[in-house]
Design a protein around this motif. Structure first.
Motif, short mmCIF file in Angstrom:
data_model
loop_
_atom_site.label_atom_id
_atom_site.label_comp_id
_atom_site.label_asym_id
_atom_site.label_seq_id
_atom_site.Cartn_x
_atom_site.Cartn_y
_atom_site.Cartn_z
N TYR A 1 11.59 -0.76 -1.45
CA TYR A 1 12.14 -1.82 -2.30
C TYR A 1 13.21 -2.63 -1.57
CZ TYR A 1 9.85 0.27 -6.40
OH TYR A 1 8.92 0.74 -7.29
N GLU A 2 14.08 -1.93 -0.86
CA GLU A 2 15.16 -2.64 -0.16
C GLU A 2 14.59 -3.54 0.94
OE1 GLU A 2 19.39 -1.80 2.13
OE2 GLU A 2 18.18 -0.09 1.49
N ASP A 3 13.64 -3.02 1.70
CA ASP A 3 13.02 -3.83 2.76
C ASP A 3 12.33 -5.07 2.20
OD1 ASP A 3 13.94 -2.02 4.63
OD2 ASP A 3 11.99 -1.06 4.95
N ALA A 4 11.83 -4.96 0.96
CA ALA A 4 11.15 -6.09 0.31
C ALA A 4 12.15 -7.02 -0.38
CB ALA A 4 10.13 -5.57 -0.70
N GLY A 5 13.44 -6.68 -0.34
CA GLY A 5 14.44 -7.53 -0.98
C GLY A 5 14.59 -7.28 -2.48
N ASN A 6 14.01 -6.21 -2.97
CA ASN A 6 14.10 -5.87 -4.39
C ASN A 6 15.25 -4.87 -4.56
OD1 ASN A 6 13.72 -5.28 -7.06
ND2 ASN A 6 11.52 -4.88 -6.87
N TYR A 7 16.48 -5.41 -4.48
CA TYR A 7 17.67 -4.56 -4.42
C TYR A 7 17.95 -3.82 -5.73
CZ TYR A 7 18.14 -7.26 -0.19
OH TYR A 7 17.88 -7.85 1.01
N GLU B 1 15.73 -2.63 -7.86
CA GLU B 1 14.84 -1.47 -7.91
C GLU B 1 15.25 -0.42 -6.89
OE1 GLU B 1 12.22 -0.34 -9.76
OE2 GLU B 1 12.69 -1.95 -11.15
N ALA B 2 15.72 -0.87 -5.73
CA ALA B 2 16.16 0.08 -4.71
C ALA B 2 17.33 0.92 -5.24
CB ALA B 2 16.57 -0.65 -3.44
N GLU B 3 18.32 0.25 -5.83
CA GLU B 3 19.46 0.97 -6.38
C GLU B 3 19.03 1.88 -7.53
OE1 GLU B 3 23.93 0.23 -8.23
OE2 GLU B 3 22.51 -1.46 -8.13
N ALA B 4 18.20 1.38 -8.41
CA ALA B 4 17.74 2.18 -9.55
C ALA B 4 17.01 3.43 -9.08
CB ALA B 4 16.83 1.35 -10.46
N THR B 5 16.24 3.31 -8.02
CA THR B 5 15.50 4.45 -7.48
C THR B 5 16.46 5.49 -6.89
OG1 THR B 5 13.60 3.03 -7.05
CG2 THR B 5 13.66 5.14 -5.89
N GLN C 1 0.83 -1.21 0.00
CA GLN C 1 0.00 0.00 0.00
C GLN C 1 0.87 1.26 0.00
OE1 GLN C 1 -3.41 0.23 -0.12
NE2 GLN C 1 -3.39 -1.97 -0.47
N ALA C 2 2.06 1.16 0.57
CA ALA C 2 2.94 2.32 0.67
C ALA C 2 3.56 2.69 -0.68
CB ALA C 2 4.04 2.05 1.69
N GLU C 3 3.91 1.70 -1.48
CA GLU C 3 4.59 1.96 -2.75
C GLU C 3 3.82 2.92 -3.66
OE1 GLU C 3 6.39 -0.42 -6.63
OE2 GLU C 3 5.40 -1.55 -5.04
N TYR D 1 12.21 9.70 -3.31
CA TYR D 1 12.94 8.59 -3.92
C TYR D 1 13.58 7.72 -2.83
CZ TYR D 1 12.44 11.10 -8.34
OH TYR D 1 11.93 11.73 -9.44
N PHE D 2 14.08 8.37 -1.77
CA PHE D 2 14.67 7.61 -0.67
C PHE D 2 13.63 6.70 -0.02
CE2 PHE D 2 17.54 11.56 0.20
CZ PHE D 2 18.26 11.31 -0.96
N ALA D 3 12.43 7.23 0.16
CA ALA D 3 11.35 6.43 0.76
C ALA D 3 11.00 5.24 -0.12
CB ALA D 3 10.12 7.30 1.01
#
Length: 195
Positions: free
Chosen positions: A76-82, A84-88, A50-52, A69-71
């Motif tokens: 993404y990082e908390d969900a293990g989607n590294y 996407e986290a880096e890309a963001t 819901q947060a995304e 973008y940090f949020a």
């Protein structure tokens, strides 16, 4: 976990959503989105799905604000989607290439991922946009000292290289601000490690 509080939280979410839709004033609308986002955080409803979309909407409303973008990267990082986290985080850098907080966020991300060279690279990029900020060079030195001191897997040549780079960084910090006490302390720690 308390039934009454949980009901209040669900009710608050309903009103935050409504406020975000109907409020025209940008500051209040942003505040509504921020509270709505916080409601889905780990310490409340703990629902990153819901947060995304909320953070994506916040990015649409303020595409130049790196905090959004940090949020999103954190979700993404908390969900293990590294990836996407880096890309963001890299998108945040592209949007605000002169904002030092972007490079600090990137460095912290790379450090959590165990990518030390990329951590230092991000910190050096920060120092390049803030050449008169002694804290930027001091931060590089602290990371290099920590890696040299704590990583038993480092070969002696790697350790020496990191220590030399750390000393160069701390010297730069002291060149800018000679009475920088924390930098003086880390220079002593690096010299001790070198010895």
């Amino acid at each position: 976990g308390e039934e009454q509080n949980d009901r209040y939280l669900q009710e608050a979410v309903t009103y935050y959503k409504k406020a975000a839709e109907v409020i025209e004033e940008p500051k209040l609308r942003k505040l509504s989105y921020e509270y709505l986002l916080a409601s889905y955080g780990q310490d409340k409803l703990n629902d990153p799905s819901q947060a995304e979309p909320i953070v994506k909407k916040m990015i649409e409303l303020e595409p130049d604000d790196p905090a959004n973008y940090f949020a999103l990267a954190k979700i993404y990082e908390d969900a293990g989607n590294y990836e996407e986290a880096e890309a963001t985080l890299l998108k945040a850098r592209d949007v605000q290439p002169r904002d030092s907080s972007v490079y600090l966020q990137l460095a912290a991300y790379y450090n959590r991922q165990g990518q030390f060279d990329r951590t230092i690279e991000a910190l050096e990029q920060r120092a390049s946009i803030e050449p008169d900020n002694p804290e930027a060079y001091y931060t590089i030195a602290t990371f290099l000292w920590d890696k040299s001191f704590r990583d038993a897997r480092l070969r002696d040549a790697e350790k020496r290289d990191y220590i030399q780079k750390g000393l160069a960084a701390v010297d730069k910090a002291l060149e800018i601000k000679p009475d920088y006490l924390e930098a003086i302390v880390y220079k002593g720690l690096l010299l001790r490690l070198q010895a």
